[in-house]
Enzyme design. Structure first.
Site, PDB file in Angstrom:
ATOM      1  N   LYS A 144       0.904  -1.198  -0.014  1.00 46.28           N
ATOM      2  CA  LYS A 144       0.123  -0.069   0.059  1.00 46.28           C
ATOM      3  C   LYS A 144       0.719   1.179  -0.140  1.00 46.28           C
ATOM      4  CE  LYS A 144      -4.022  -2.493   2.286  1.00 46.28           C
ATOM      5  NZ  LYS A 144      -4.640  -2.579   3.319  1.00 46.28           N
ATOM      6  N   GLN A 185      -4.964  -1.502   9.553  1.00 50.29           N
ATOM      7  CA  GLN A 185      -4.913  -2.877   8.944  1.00 50.29           C
ATOM      8  C   GLN A 185      -5.226  -3.964   9.745  1.00 50.29           C
ATOM      9  OE1 GLN A 185      -3.678  -3.298   5.654  1.00 50.29           O
ATOM     10  NE2 GLN A 185      -3.991  -5.561   5.786  1.00 50.29           N
ATOM     11  N   ASP A 229     -11.054   2.333   3.486  1.00 48.54           N
ATOM     12  CA  ASP A 229     -11.488   1.000   3.328  1.00 48.54           C
ATOM     13  C   ASP A 229     -13.054   0.904   3.115  1.00 48.54           C
ATOM     14  OD1 ASP A 229      -9.184  -0.822   3.581  1.00 48.54           O
ATOM     15  OD2 ASP A 229      -8.984  -0.531   5.698  1.00 48.54           O
TER      16      ASP A 229
HETATM   17  N1  GUN Z   1      -6.805  -7.059   5.869  1.00 48.01           N
HETATM   18  C1  GUN Z   1      -7.096  -7.873   4.884  1.00 48.01           C
HETATM   19  N2  GUN Z   1      -7.780  -7.067   4.116  1.00 48.01           N
HETATM   20  C2  GUN Z   1      -7.718  -5.764   4.578  1.00 48.01           C
HETATM   21  C3  GUN Z   1      -8.138  -4.483   3.947  1.00 48.01           C
HETATM   22  O1  GUN Z   1      -8.788  -4.487   2.805  1.00 48.01           O
HETATM   23  N3  GUN Z   1      -8.152  -3.396   4.641  1.00 48.01           N
HETATM   24  C4  GUN Z   1      -7.540  -3.459   5.895  1.00 48.01           C
HETATM   25  N4  GUN Z   1      -7.549  -2.500   6.754  1.00 48.01           N
HETATM   26  N5  GUN Z   1      -7.170  -4.420   6.530  1.00 48.01           N
HETATM   27  C5  GUN Z   1      -7.370  -5.732   5.577  1.00 48.01           C
END
Ligand code: GUN
Length: 283
Positions: free
Chosen positions: A52, A96, A119
């Protein structure tokens, strides 16, 4: 069979995004800012967070990854989020997942300002999506919708089956497919006669989190198969939830793993961060 090249589409979108960002900066002096908070040292999360950050920087964003120890208290984490909420220079805040068990995930997601929740996991954003007024859309299903568009896969009137009912993928995916006029079934690990249910699908989206779970018994001749899985097989090689070799001859379109849904997910997160920045500038 057509391979849906998520990697190529994501690269194209990333290049467009970098251009849009340069233009925004020239016009307003602002660039989108994304904060990613990583609690602890989950190896998969570390990889996702690194990707990211790389993607944000490549797009010309400001990017900050806050790595905190697993032992951080819930109150400290909530305080940290409140500070980023109040700071106008950050347009997207992402924590996350998964979080350590002593931290209440729901409280954390509620603490993120909905307009910075790139998200799309805040209950406000989930509710808006569900009621047909989406603002923030979870990036995995958003990326899948982009792939349908790019490959001109018609959804209207089609039978779609989503295997998986998570808030991150299954539920928002079902909603977006419904918005595109598909007839949607949400199935999951407890569905009886799952293969038979899946075999009804013109469009099959698989997010069940089990390596090579979907075999040819699940796939109607000519179906479109989207594989959201990210697993390791018995030899430690990356693989999806779909047994690619087994279904290859049955499907009309398939997303590979890696190189399918994954790269699109990250790019859509950047798109959403860009839009959050644009919206904040309009205020
Ligand atoms: N953990 C697994 N996929 C995601 C996601 O798309 N966003 C976040 N914040 N955590 C995750």
């Amino acid at each position: 069979m057509v391979l849906i090249d998520g990697k190529a589409l994501a690269a194209k979108m990333q290049a467009d995004l970098a251009e849009k960002t340069a233009r925004l900066e020239a016009e307003t002096g602002q660039v989108p800012g994304l904060v990613v908070i990583l609690v602890g040292e989950n190896p998969a999360s570390q990889v996702y967070v690194r990707n990211k950050e790389r993607s944000a920087l490549a797009a010309g964003f400001r990017s900050q990854v806050v790595r905190v120890a697993e032992s951080i208290s819930e109150a400290e984490l909530l305080d940290m989020i409140a500070n980023y909420n109040a700071d106008d220079s950050w347009h997207g805040i992402l924590v996350q997942l998964p979080l350590p068990t002593h931290i209440d995930e729901e409280k954390v997601l509620l603490a993120i300002a909905p307009e910075k929740d790139v998200d799309g996991f805040h209950p406000m954003n989930m509710g808006k999506l569900w009621s047909g007024h989406a603002v923030m859309i979870p990036s995995t299903p958003a990326g899948i919708m982009e792939m349908f568009k790019e490959y001109k896969i018609d959804l209207a009137g089609k039978k779609a089956v989503v295997i998986g009912r998570s808030n991150i993928v299954g539920k928002p995916m079902a909603q977006l497919l419904m918005d595109a006029n598909a007839t949607v079934t949400i199935a999951h690990s407890r569905t009886e006669h799952l293969a038979e249910v899946a075999r009804q699908a013109d469009i099959l989206v698989v997010a069940i989190g089990r390596a090579k779970f979907v075999t040819k018994e699940f796939v109607k001749e000519g179906a479109v198969v989207i594989d959201v899985g990210m697993n390791r097989d018995e030899n430690g090689k990356l693989c999806g939830d779909v047994d690619f070799a087994d279904i290859e001859a049955h499907a009309s379109y398939i997303t590979p793993v890696p190189g399918g849904v994954g790269p699109m997910t990250i790019t859509m997160l950047m798109e959403q961060t860009f839009r959050a920045c644009e919206s904040s500038l309009k205020k």
